[in-house]
Each structure stands twice: as structure tokens, then as C-alpha cells.
Design an enzyme around this catalytic site. Structure first.
Site, short mmCIF file in Angstrom:
data_model
loop_
_atom_site.label_atom_id
_atom_site.label_comp_id
_atom_site.label_asym_id
_atom_site.label_seq_id
_atom_site.Cartn_x
_atom_site.Cartn_y
_atom_site.Cartn_z
N LYS A 143 0.86 -1.19 0.00
CA LYS A 143 0.00 0.00 0.00
C LYS A 143 0.89 1.22 0.00
O LYS A 143 2.03 1.16 0.46
CB LYS A 143 -0.89 0.01 1.26
N ASP A 186 -6.75 4.30 -4.90
CA ASP A 186 -7.43 4.08 -3.62
C ASP A 186 -8.16 5.38 -3.29
O ASP A 186 -8.44 6.17 -4.20
CB ASP A 186 -6.41 3.68 -2.54
P1 NAD Z 1 -13.03 7.45 -2.97
O1 NAD Z 1 -12.06 8.49 -2.60
O2 NAD Z 1 -13.44 7.32 -4.40
O3 NAD Z 1 -14.38 7.60 -2.10
C1 NAD Z 1 -14.38 7.72 -0.72
C2 NAD Z 1 -15.72 8.29 -0.30
O4 NAD Z 1 -15.79 8.31 1.12
C3 NAD Z 1 -15.97 9.72 -0.77
O5 NAD Z 1 -17.35 9.87 -1.05
C4 NAD Z 1 -15.59 10.54 0.46
O6 NAD Z 1 -16.26 11.80 0.50
C5 NAD Z 1 -16.09 9.64 1.57
N1 NAD Z 1 -15.41 9.85 2.85
C6 NAD Z 1 -14.09 10.07 3.11
N2 NAD Z 1 -13.90 10.24 4.43
C7 NAD Z 1 -15.11 10.11 5.01
C8 NAD Z 1 -15.57 10.18 6.34
N3 NAD Z 1 -14.74 10.45 7.34
N4 NAD Z 1 -16.91 9.99 6.57
C9 NAD Z 1 -17.75 9.73 5.55
N5 NAD Z 1 -17.38 9.66 4.27
C10 NAD Z 1 -16.08 9.86 4.01
O7 NAD Z 1 -12.42 6.06 -2.44
P2 NAD Z 1 -12.80 4.59 -2.89
O8 NAD Z 1 -11.80 4.14 -3.89
O9 NAD Z 1 -14.24 4.48 -3.17
O10 NAD Z 1 -12.44 3.78 -1.56
C11 NAD Z 1 -13.34 3.69 -0.46
C12 NAD Z 1 -12.89 2.56 0.44
O11 NAD Z 1 -12.86 1.34 -0.29
C13 NAD Z 1 -11.49 2.72 1.04
O12 NAD Z 1 -11.47 2.15 2.32
C14 NAD Z 1 -10.63 1.90 0.10
O13 NAD Z 1 -9.44 1.46 0.70
C15 NAD Z 1 -11.58 0.75 -0.18
N6 NAD Z 1 -11.28 0.02 -1.41
C16 NAD Z 1 -11.27 0.65 -2.61
C17 NAD Z 1 -11.02 -0.09 -3.75
C18 NAD Z 1 -11.07 0.54 -5.11
O14 NAD Z 1 -11.01 -0.21 -6.10
N7 NAD Z 1 -11.23 1.82 -5.25
C19 NAD Z 1 -10.74 -1.46 -3.66
C20 NAD Z 1 -10.78 -2.07 -2.41
C21 NAD Z 1 -11.05 -1.32 -1.29
#
Ligand code: NAD
Length: 430
Positions: free
Chosen positions: A114, A154
Site C-alpha cells: 500500500k 485508492d
Molecule cells: P473514494 O475516494 O473514491 O471515495 C471515498 C468516499 O468516502 C468519498 O465519497 C468521500 O467523500 C467519503 N469519505 C471520506 N472520508 C469520510 C468520512 N470520514 N466519513 C464519511 N465519508 C467519508 O475512495 P474509494 O476508492 O471508493 O475507496 C473507499 C474505500 O474502499 C477505502 O477504504 C478503500 O481502501 C476501499 N477500497 C477501494 C477499492 C477501489 O477499487 N477503489 C478497492 C478495495 C477497497
């Protein structure tokens, strides 16, 4: 006997402490040797870098960044790059550990890694983000590569950041190296279905959970009669919400960093997505009631998808949760304590390393397609994704039954079973 000589460098964040606690619980349940357990508690390699960036106003700001490889036993390190103001070495190390577990669980020939930069990307212009991404890539260049460690998007990063990383790496090597990152735009070797893969997987496993609960006579849900709330309306949350709605589930609430919106009759997601694209936030959405993120967590819904960040459901709010099924779209959204409490209350939790594995599975497809220079269509990608997710779900559910434990512990056992075999077969160098 487990020794305890670690410096504590990695252990400062609750996410890391929770990850280790979960691992210890799985190790105890499956009778894992402490030699293996101790190795898995610490990352293999970590790099901390400072990243000076010339801002648009001519000043220079310096940011801190990290790349951590937790394990490369099964293959090159694999894991996203996070741009978020809370990023630190401990959190990145915990996320790298989760990636190791995820890749092993779903049977990929990849290890866990990561990276991240402590920054609020919404405060940076596009040019500043590009400069930050490129300088960061140069700083960590000795650690990454298609056979070494492969970053992906991410929180706070997307295909554009991956394109900049790929270009910077390629410039340094003197030729195009698309395999250095995944989650790239299609035009430079990305895979069909990669942006949607994580959110899709989150919903595939909800379908399997519903089937299983019915088969076990524990509950009889029909997804098209369920209600759902999605915490975090980003890359994962938007797709999970759409996929749930496509199956007839009523998505009554979604949220972002600034708060949520609620409509008991179900949100018009097309309209919500259009508002989000225009305003880059849900704040001010006029056609639904405004709620807080905490209110969303406590809504009386059948399905809850935490898809924002870690540490969202904790000792403080676990008693408010009313959902019957939680599919962890985010990494580590439920603390160990809250997970044990909720499982004791009969909540069915589909753990992160299973529920959100869709992203790394299609990242793996992207890597394979790039190496072969032969690309699949979205239907093929989705079919292969669904097959791997189904297999992983049933292996985890099988272990939950065998070891009489919750799905989280069972998922870790499933992944550690494979990983520890590989570690023992490879032996210890020198
Ligand atoms: P992103 O940045 O596209 O979206 C994150 C969302 O969460 C946004 O809407 C943001 O406003 C919101 N957010 C951030 N902090 C917050 C808080 N304190 N309270 C409420 N909402 C909050 O990110 P993403 O890629 O969708 O990732 C989201 C989660 O999924 C993360 O934990 C990431 O590690 C996990 N994840 C993502 C992927 C991927 O393919 N993108 C794969 C596996 C896991």
C-alpha cells in the site's frame, strides 16, 4: 511462544492494532505457528519519503508519503495509493497487511502493499496533483515495478493518477511500462470493468450471503425487497449503490465526507450521481432529506455498505446499527470490538478482504491482459470476477462452519492457510 520485541513504529494506528488483533484471533482459532504469526504482524519493507511540490502560486510545499510492502511471498506487492489527510505509516502498513490477506484469500499470485500521501487532494489543483504524483513516483521508484510492486487507485486517487505514475515510471525506464500500475484508463492498457469491479464484488457477496442464510434457515431475505444505506459515495460506494438498485433493492441513503442524504422511498440514483458529478459533493442535494454520517450508520435498513474509510463503526456507535447484513466495501470500517459485538447480535458481516476483493481481482486481470497484450471484454471480465468471488465466498463460509467462527475470522483463516503453506514451502532466507 510469541515474542514482543517490535519497536512500535507500525503500531500507532487503531487500524493496525485491529488488524493484528484480528490476525491473532484467526491464528488462535486455526492453531497457527507463532513463527508464521510473528512474521505476518510486521511489514516486509517500508519507505517514507518527503515530496516537495511547487504550488501554483510559486511557493513550495512538502508532503509526506509512504510505500509499504507487507508480503511478497505469493508474488509482487499489490495495493493502492491513497491521498488523504490522515495517511500515516501505521495506517498504510495495516492496509498493506489487508492486501496480503485479500490477495491470498482470493487465490491471486500477488503479495500485499500500500502507499499513500498525507494530503487533502481537494485542496490541490490538477497541476499540483500531477506534480505531487510524479515526484512521489520518482521517490519510490526503486520499490515499484511490474515484477516487484504494482500500485493502483485508492481513496483520493483515480485512473488519471495511475496514468501519471505509469508515464513517470516509463520515462525513467526509457520505454512504456503499462504493467507498473493497474486501474489505468482503458486508452493506456486499463481493463474493461476495473472501475466498477470493487462495488460489483461488494454486491455479489451480498447475494451469496442472502442465499446462504436462506439455505441455513437463518433468514429469508429477497434482495429486491431489501433496503440499503451506503456510507461513502466514492468509486466503490456509487457502484455498490447502483448494483443494489439494479437488483431491485431500495437504496434509501448515501453519504460522503460532508454528510448524507435520505429518502425512505428510495433515492433516484441517476439524479444523485448527476448532482455529485456537477457539485463533487452530496451536500445541498435538494430532493432528499439531509442526514449526518452517524445517522446513516444507525438507519433501520436491511443492508449497510460502509464504503468510505476505516474505523467508522466502533464501540461508540455499534449499538445504533440496525442492519442485518453488512458488506465491508471500505478497508477496516468496523473495529474488532464492534465486529464481535455485532456478530453476537446476529449481524452477518461480510469482511473487507472478501467483500472488496473485486478491485484487486480485476487489477490482476488488467496486469495479466497487459502482459499478454490481449484484452477481454467487460462481460468476460465480469464473469471471471463473479466466479472468483463466488469461490472465495464459499471457501470462507465453509471455514466459518468448520471453525465455528464469524466470517471475518474465517476469511483470515482461509487466507493464512494458503499464505503460511507458501511461506513454509519457500523457507527462510538464508
Ligand atoms: P473514494 O475516494 O473514491 O471515495 C471515498 C468516499 O468516502 C468519498 O465519497 C468521500 O467523500 C467519503 N469519505 C471520506 N472520508 C469520510 C468520512 N470520514 N466519513 C464519511 N465519508 C467519508 O475512495 P474509494 O476508492 O471508493 O475507496 C473507499 C474505500 O474502499 C477505502 O477504504 C478503500 O481502501 C476501499 N477500497 C477501494 C477499492 C477501489 O477499487 N477503489 C478497492 C478495495 C477497497
Amino acid at each position: 511462544m510469541s515474542h514482543n520485541l517490535r519497536s512500535g513504529l507500525y503500531e500507532t494506528s487503531p487500524l493496525y492494532q485491529n488488524a493484528v488483533m484480528d490476525l491473532e484471533m484467526a491464528g488462535k482459532t486455526m492453531g497457527l505457528s507463532s513463527n508464521v504469526l510473528d512474521r505476518l504482524k510486521m511489514p516486509k519493507k517500508a519507505m517514507c519519503v518527503s515530496i516537495p511540490v511547487r504550488m501554483d502560486d510559486g511557493s513550495v510545499k512538502t508532503f509526506e508519503g509512504y510505500r509499504v510492502q507487507h508480503s511478497t511471498t505469493l508474488g509482487p506487492g499489490k495495493g493502492g495509493i491513497r491521498f488523504h489527510p490522515e495517511v500515516n505509516l501505521s495506517e498504510v502498513s495495516a492496509l498493506a497487511m489487508l492486501m496480503t490477506m485479500k490477495c491470498s484469500l482470493v487465490g491471486l499470485p500477488l503479495g500485499g502493499a500500500k502507499g499513500g500521501i498525507r494530503v487533502d487532494p481537494s485542496q490541490l489543483s490538477r497541476a499540483e496533483q500531477q506534480a505531487l504524483t510524479r515526484r512521489f513516483t520518482m521517490e519510490i521508484i526503486s520499490m515499484i515495478g511490474p515484477e516487484q510492486d504494482i500500485p493502483a487507485p485508492d481513496v483520493g486517487t483515480d485512473g488519471q493518477h495511475m496514468a501519471w505514475m505509469m508515464d513517470t515510471y516509463s520515462m525513467a525506464k526509457g520505454h512504456a511500462v503499462p504493467g507498473v500500475v493497474t486501474g489505468k484508463p482503458m486508452e493506456i492498457g486499463g481493463s474493461a470493468g476495473r472501475p466498477e469491479s470493487t462495488g460489483r464484488g461488494v454486491v455479489y457477496v451480498i447475494e451469496h450471503a442472502i442465499e446462504l442464510l436462506k439455505k441455513q434457515n437463518k433468514a429469508d431475505f429477497k434482495l429486491n425487497q431489501c433496503t440499503a444505506a451506503v456510507h461513502g459515495f466514492g468509486k466503490v460506494g456509487t457502484v455498490a449503490a447502483d448494483e443494489l438498485a439494479m437488483r431491485g433493492c431500495k437504496v434509501v441513503a448515501v453519504s460522503d465526507f460532508f454528510g448524507g442524504i435520505y429518502d425512505k422511498n428510495g433515492l433516484d440514483l441517476k439524479d444523485v450521481n448527476a448532482y455529485m458529478s456537477k457539485n463533487r459533493t452530496l451536500k445541498g442535494y435538494p430532493k432528499a432529506e439531509a442526514i449526518t454520517n452517524e445517522q446513516l450508520i444507525g438507519l433501520n435498513v436491511d443492508i449497510l455498505v460502509p464504503a468510505a474509510i476505516d474505523g467508522v463503526i466502533t464501540r461508540e456507535n455499534m449499538k445504533n446499527v440496525k442492519a442485518k447484513i453488512i458488506s465491508e466495501g471500505a478497508n477496516g470500517p468496523i473495529t474488532s470490538e464492534a465486529q464481535q459485538y455485532l456478530e453476537s447480535q446476529g449481524v452477518y458481516i461480510i469482511p473487507d478482504i472478501l467483500a472488496n476483493a473485486g478491485g484487486v481481482i480485476v487489477s490482476y486481470f488488467e496486469w495479466v491482459q497487459g502482459l499478454q497484450q490481449f484484452f477481454w471484454n467487460e462481460k468476460e471480465v465480469n464473469e471471471k470476477l463473479a466466479e472468483i468471488m463466488a469461490r472465495a465466498f464459499h471457501r470462507v463460509a465453509g471455514n466459518a462452519e468448520k471453525f465455528n467462527c464469524g466470517m471475518k475470522t474465517a476469511a483470515l483463516i482461509t487466507s493464512v492457510e494458503r499464505l503460511s503453506q507458501a511461506m513454509l514451502l519457500r523457507g527462510l532466507f538464508p
